[in-house]
Design a protein around this motif. Structure first.
Motif, short mmCIF file in Angstrom:
data_model
loop_
_atom_site.label_atom_id
_atom_site.label_comp_id
_atom_site.label_asym_id
_atom_site.label_seq_id
_atom_site.Cartn_x
_atom_site.Cartn_y
_atom_site.Cartn_z
N ARG A 1 43.87 39.65 39.66
CA ARG A 1 42.44 39.45 39.40
C ARG A 1 41.62 40.61 39.96
NH1 ARG A 1 40.48 35.30 44.09
NH2 ARG A 1 39.85 37.01 45.43
N TRP A 2 40.46 40.80 39.36
CA TRP A 2 39.55 41.85 39.82
C TRP A 2 38.78 41.36 41.04
CZ3 TRP A 2 35.12 39.17 39.12
CH2 TRP A 2 35.01 38.32 38.03
N GLY A 3 38.19 42.33 41.75
CA GLY A 3 37.34 42.01 42.89
C GLY A 3 35.89 42.20 42.51
N THR A 4 34.99 41.97 43.47
CA THR A 4 33.57 42.22 43.24
C THR A 4 33.04 43.12 44.34
OG1 THR A 4 32.93 40.21 44.42
CG2 THR A 4 33.13 40.06 42.01
N LEU A 5 32.11 43.97 43.98
CA LEU A 5 31.45 44.86 44.92
C LEU A 5 29.96 44.87 44.61
CD1 LEU A 5 30.59 47.69 43.30
CD2 LEU A 5 33.01 48.15 43.56
N ARG B 1 45.00 49.21 32.67
CA ARG B 1 45.10 48.49 33.95
C ARG B 1 44.23 47.24 33.92
NH1 ARG B 1 44.76 51.18 38.87
NH2 ARG B 1 44.86 49.08 39.73
N TRP B 2 43.02 47.37 33.37
CA TRP B 2 42.12 46.20 33.29
C TRP B 2 42.73 45.14 32.36
CZ3 TRP B 2 37.57 46.56 36.27
CH2 TRP B 2 36.85 45.35 36.33
N ARG B 3 43.34 45.59 31.27
CA ARG B 3 43.96 44.68 30.32
C ARG B 3 45.07 43.86 30.98
NH1 ARG B 3 45.99 48.06 26.63
NH2 ARG B 3 44.05 48.24 25.49
N GLU B 4 45.78 44.45 31.95
CA GLU B 4 46.82 43.71 32.69
C GLU B 4 46.20 42.51 33.42
OE1 GLU B 4 48.67 46.48 35.35
OE2 GLU B 4 49.40 47.73 33.71
N ILE C 1 25.86 43.32 41.53
CA ILE C 1 27.23 42.97 41.87
C ILE C 1 28.06 43.08 40.60
CG2 ILE C 1 28.77 41.14 42.68
CD1 ILE C 1 26.44 40.20 44.48
N VAL C 2 29.16 43.84 40.68
CA VAL C 2 30.02 44.07 39.51
C VAL C 2 31.48 43.84 39.88
CG1 VAL C 2 28.44 45.71 38.40
CG2 VAL C 2 30.21 46.56 39.93
N ALA C 3 32.28 43.56 38.87
CA ALA C 3 33.72 43.44 39.03
C ALA C 3 34.32 44.84 39.13
CB ALA C 3 34.32 42.69 37.85
N TYR C 4 35.43 44.97 39.85
CA TYR C 4 36.06 46.27 39.98
C TYR C 4 37.57 46.13 40.23
CZ TYR C 4 36.77 45.96 45.06
OH TYR C 4 37.20 45.58 46.31
N LEU C 5 38.26 47.23 40.03
CA LEU C 5 39.66 47.38 40.40
C LEU C 5 39.79 48.69 41.18
CD1 LEU C 5 41.48 46.32 37.09
CD2 LEU C 5 41.34 45.02 39.23
N GLU C 6 40.90 48.83 41.87
CA GLU C 6 41.15 50.05 42.66
C GLU C 6 42.12 50.95 41.91
OE1 GLU C 6 42.62 48.10 46.19
OE2 GLU C 6 40.61 48.17 47.12
#
Length: 159
Positions: A45-49, A127-130, A65-70
């Motif tokens: 799952r994605w995180g939020t920042l 990566r987001w699609r995963e 506040i937006v969703a993000y990945l590293e």
């Protein structure tokens, strides 16, 4: 997921509901002084920042506040505007003033934003699609390509 060979278009809640959810999320963040509302991404799952940009016209600080990945030292998000038309204001602000601040569960970072292009965009979108296999279907709801926004550590940031 298809009807007569056509891809099924996902349904979104009404725009007023999406905007209300954003406001409630920001409100919880404010009321609890940042102790609620942000989380780190996981493998599934994605995180939020909390992203703070400089307004392109006003010059004032604006937060969202937006969703993000590293991605290594970088963070990345999607400029999707709730899958609606147009670009989100925060992305327009970043295009004018790329230096920004992000608040994460583990602290604040100074970042510089840019749109991923070419192979970088393809890799980050995959990566987001995963995490969210329906992303391509949701992206078809937008009249233009959804920007993948990379937030990289600023060279002038002191560690």
């Amino acid at each position: 997921m298809s009807v007569n060979g056509e891809a099924k278009v996902p349904k979104l809640p009404p725009r007023w509901f999406i905007r209300l959810a954003w406001r409630v999320h920001r409100g919880l963040y404010r009321v609890f002084r940042g102790r609620v509302g942000l989380w780190q991404p996981r493998t599934d799952r994605w995180g939020t920042l909390r992203l703070t940009t400089t307004g392109r016209r006003s010059g004032e600080q604006r937060s969202v506040i937006v969703a993000y990945l590293e991605d290594g030292p970088n963070l990345f998000t999607l400029a999707m505007n709730g899958w609606g038309e147009g670009e989100p204001a925060w992305w327009l602000n970043l295009q004018t003033h790329p230096d920004a601040t992000v608040d994460l569960v583990d602290g604040r970072r100074l970042v510089r934003g840019h749109a991923a292009a070419g192979d970088e965009r393809v890799r980050l979108w995959a990566r987001w699609r995963e995490i969210d296999p329906k992303i391509d279907a949701f992206a078809t709801l937008r009249p233009s390509e959804t920007a993948v926004v990379v937030l990289e550590p600023r060279p002038d940031a002191v560690s």
